[in-house]
Design a protein around this motif. Structure first.
Motif, PDB file in Angstrom:
ATOM      1  N   PRO A 262      26.057  24.023 -32.114  1.00 32.02           N
ATOM      2  CA  PRO A 262      26.873  22.869 -31.727  1.00 32.02           C
ATOM      3  C   PRO A 262      27.496  23.046 -30.345  1.00 32.02           C
ATOM      4  N   GLY A 263      27.991  21.957 -29.814  1.00 35.11           N
ATOM      5  CA  GLY A 263      28.654  21.978 -28.513  1.00 35.11           C
ATOM      6  C   GLY A 263      28.271  20.751 -27.714  1.00 35.11           C
ATOM      7  N   HIS A 264      26.959  20.551 -27.514  1.00 31.61           N
ATOM      8  CA  HIS A 264      26.517  19.308 -26.870  1.00 31.61           C
ATOM      9  C   HIS A 264      26.861  18.138 -27.782  1.00 31.61           C
ATOM     10  N   THR A 265      26.532  18.278 -29.057  1.00 26.19           N
ATOM     11  CA  THR A 265      27.003  17.375 -30.110  1.00 26.19           C
ATOM     12  C   THR A 265      27.374  18.244 -31.310  1.00 26.19           C
ATOM     13  N   ALA A 266      28.090  17.638 -32.242  1.00 29.93           N
ATOM     14  CA  ALA A 266      28.513  18.392 -33.427  1.00 29.93           C
ATOM     15  C   ALA A 266      27.342  18.708 -34.351  1.00 29.93           C
ATOM     16  N   ASP A 267      26.212  17.989 -34.193  1.00 28.01           N
ATOM     17  CA  ASP A 267      25.079  18.165 -35.102  1.00 28.01           C
ATOM     18  C   ASP A 267      23.862  18.800 -34.422  1.00 28.01           C
ATOM     19  N   SER A 268      24.048  19.469 -33.298  1.00 28.65           N
ATOM     20  CA  SER A 268      22.915  20.015 -32.544  1.00 28.65           C
ATOM     21  C   SER A 268      22.209  21.138 -33.304  1.00 28.65           C
ATOM     22  N   ILE A 269      20.906  20.959 -33.475  1.00 25.44           N
ATOM     23  CA  ILE A 269      20.053  21.924 -34.166  1.00 25.44           C
ATOM     24  C   ILE A 269      18.920  22.336 -33.226  1.00 25.44           C
ATOM     25  N   VAL A 270      18.608  23.631 -33.204  1.00 19.81           N
ATOM     26  CA  VAL A 270      17.439  24.157 -32.505  1.00 19.81           C
ATOM     27  C   VAL A 270      16.413  24.521 -33.574  1.00 19.81           C
ATOM     28  N   TYR A 271      15.156  24.140 -33.357  1.00 20.97           N
ATOM     29  CA  TYR A 271      14.084  24.472 -34.293  1.00 20.97           C
ATOM     30  C   TYR A 271      13.199  25.546 -33.679  1.00 20.97           C
ATOM     31  N   LYS A 272      12.873  26.570 -34.459  1.00 22.80           N
ATOM     32  CA  LYS A 272      11.966  27.623 -34.002  1.00 22.80           C
ATOM     33  C   LYS A 272      10.692  27.553 -34.835  1.00 22.80           C
ATOM     34  N   ILE A 273       9.575  27.361 -34.163  1.00 22.02           N
ATOM     35  CA  ILE A 273       8.268  27.330 -34.805  1.00 22.02           C
ATOM     36  C   ILE A 273       7.388  28.320 -34.063  1.00 22.02           C
ATOM     37  N   GLY A 274       6.953  29.363 -34.758  1.00 20.16           N
ATOM     38  CA  GLY A 274       6.217  30.429 -34.093  1.00 20.16           C
ATOM     39  C   GLY A 274       7.112  31.085 -33.058  1.00 20.16           C
ATOM     40  N   SER A 275       6.631  31.163 -31.824  1.00 22.52           N
ATOM     41  CA  SER A 275       7.425  31.762 -30.751  1.00 22.52           C
ATOM     42  C   SER A 275       7.957  30.697 -29.793  1.00 22.52           C
ATOM     43  N   VAL A 276       8.203  29.497 -30.327  1.00 23.99           N
ATOM     44  CA  VAL A 276       8.686  28.383 -29.509  1.00 23.99           C
ATOM     45  C   VAL A 276      10.004  27.859 -30.087  1.00 23.99           C
ATOM     46  N   LEU A 277      10.980  27.651 -29.199  1.00 30.54           N
ATOM     47  CA  LEU A 277      12.253  27.035 -29.569  1.00 30.54           C
ATOM     48  C   LEU A 277      12.283  25.607 -29.046  1.00 30.54           C
ATOM     49  N   PHE A 278      12.532  24.659 -29.940  1.00 31.79           N
ATOM     50  CA  PHE A 278      12.716  23.263 -29.556  1.00 31.79           C
ATOM     51  C   PHE A 278      14.222  23.029 -29.535  1.00 31.79           C
ATOM     52  N   THR A 279      14.793  22.954 -28.336  1.00 30.73           N
ATOM     53  CA  THR A 279      16.244  23.061 -28.184  1.00 30.73           C
ATOM     54  C   THR A 279      16.969  21.731 -28.020  1.00 30.73           C
ATOM     55  N   GLY A 280      16.237  20.621 -28.000  1.00 34.42           N
ATOM     56  CA  GLY A 280      16.937  19.356 -27.766  1.00 34.42           C
ATOM     57  C   GLY A 280      17.674  19.430 -26.440  1.00 34.42           C
ATOM     58  N   ASP A 281      18.961  19.040 -26.435  1.00 38.30           N
ATOM     59  CA  ASP A 281      19.746  19.078 -25.207  1.00 38.30           C
ATOM     60  C   ASP A 281      20.684  20.274 -25.133  1.00 38.30           C
TER      61      ASP A 281
ATOM     62  N   ASP B 102       9.965  36.400 -23.902  1.00 40.60           N
ATOM     63  CA  ASP B 102       8.785  35.537 -23.758  1.00 40.60           C
ATOM     64  C   ASP B 102       8.791  34.356 -24.728  1.00 40.60           C
ATOM     65  N   THR B 103       9.881  34.163 -25.463  1.00 34.58           N
ATOM     66  CA  THR B 103       9.995  32.991 -26.333  1.00 34.58           C
ATOM     67  C   THR B 103      10.066  31.741 -25.472  1.00 34.58           C
ATOM     68  N   VAL B 104       9.216  30.780 -25.770  1.00 29.89           N
ATOM     69  CA  VAL B 104       9.141  29.543 -24.991  1.00 29.89           C
ATOM     70  C   VAL B 104      10.247  28.594 -25.434  1.00 29.89           C
ATOM     71  N   ILE B 105      10.868  27.926 -24.461  1.00 29.02           N
ATOM     72  CA  ILE B 105      11.871  26.890 -24.731  1.00 29.02           C
ATOM     73  C   ILE B 105      11.279  25.545 -24.345  1.00 29.02           C
ATOM     74  N   MET B 106      11.214  24.639 -25.312  1.00 28.67           N
ATOM     75  CA  MET B 106      10.781  23.269 -25.056  1.00 28.67           C
ATOM     76  C   MET B 106      11.989  22.379 -25.327  1.00 28.67           C
ATOM     77  N   ALA B 107      12.539  21.848 -24.260  1.00 33.23           N
ATOM     78  CA  ALA B 107      13.808  21.127 -24.325  1.00 33.23           C
ATOM     79  C   ALA B 107      13.611  19.629 -24.481  1.00 33.23           C
ATOM     80  N   GLY B 108      14.709  18.947 -24.698  1.00 33.00           N
ATOM     81  CA  GLY B 108      14.676  17.499 -24.841  1.00 33.00           C
ATOM     82  C   GLY B 108      14.417  16.779 -23.536  1.00 33.00           C
ATOM     83  N   HIS B 109      14.688  17.450 -22.422  1.00 29.89           N
ATOM     84  CA  HIS B 109      14.458  16.881 -21.089  1.00 29.89           C
ATOM     85  C   HIS B 109      13.912  17.980 -20.190  1.00 29.89           C
ATOM     86  N   GLY B 110      13.051  17.608 -19.278  1.00 29.80           N
ATOM     87  CA  GLY B 110      12.565  18.548 -18.287  1.00 29.80           C
ATOM     88  C   GLY B 110      11.424  19.417 -18.762  1.00 29.80           C
ATOM     89  N   PRO B 111      11.038  20.373 -17.905  1.00 29.36           N
ATOM     90  CA  PRO B 111       9.866  21.213 -18.192  1.00 29.36           C
ATOM     91  C   PRO B 111      10.177  22.318 -19.183  1.00 29.36           C
TER      92      PRO B 111
END
Length: 198
Positions: free
Chosen positions: A110-129, A162-171
């Motif tokens: 949490p911090g960006h929003t009260a409900d912020s969740i990061v998902y980890k699938i394999g070696s990739v983090l989907f971090t939203g904002d 080497d964990t990849v971050i795939m965010a809600g915006h940007g590369p």
């Protein structure tokens, strides 16, 4: 596992489709605006859209849910009951979900929003904002910024470099790159200002 990236040009937000080739299970992450290309990709390759995962309750992440629900009967997983629509798919804290051959770890940051969740699938983090290339998510107070930075340091930066971050915006980026170059995530906050936003 395959990951397909789709850019919503209206809001410059990212949607991801994660696929397990063996089971044909597909997950869609933050479906801001489903496009014909997305639907064609799912249908042409014979994938089964088995769930939508929402990183946080902002319209750019959830706007496409109504359209998807008209086409598919899929559960929505989010930390906000207003988004998930069901107590069974409202996730809290940290935990694990399984869909077909895909294991999803969810991490509460949490911090960006009260409900912020990061998902980890394999070696990739989907971090939203929560974090993107060179930036952290916007916050509404000094307390929220401190909370977000602490979550990034203890729950994201603890993954291998080497964990990849795939965010809600940007590369895409990586944990190692953000640990080294993301100055916002490392910025110390004056102790006397920690609770100024309350």
């Amino acid at each position: 596992m395959k990951i397909y990236f789709h850019l919503n040009i209206d809001t410059f937000s990212n949607t991801y489709i994660v696929v397990d080739e063996a089971s044909k299970c597909a997950l869609i992450i933050d479906p801001g605006k489903p496009t014909n290309e997305m639907i064609k990709q799912i249908e042409t390759d014979g994938y089964w859209l088995c769930a939508a995962l929402i990183t946080h309750n902002h319209e750019e992440n959830t706007r496409g849910l109504a359209t998807l629900m008209r086409i598919y009967d899929l559960p929505i997983y989010a930390a906000d009951l207003d988004v998930s629509g069901s107590a069974e798919t409202t996730i809290k804290g940290d935990g694990t979900l399984r869909f077909g051959g895909i294991t999803v770890e969810y991490i509460f940051v949490p911090g960006h929003t009260a409900d912020s969740i990061v998902y980890k699938i394999g070696s990739v983090l989907f971090t939203g904002d929560a974090i993107s290339a060179g930036e952290i998510g916007e916050t509404t107070s000094t307390y929220a910024k401190d909370l977000l930075c602490r979550g990034i340091r203890t729950k994201i930066f603890t993954h291998p470099d080497d964990t990849v971050i795939m965010a809600g915006h940007g590369p895409m980026t990586s944990v190692g790159a953000e640990k080294k170059y993301n100055l916002d995530a490392h910025q110390p906050l004056p102790r006397e200002n920690l609770f100024s936003g309350l």
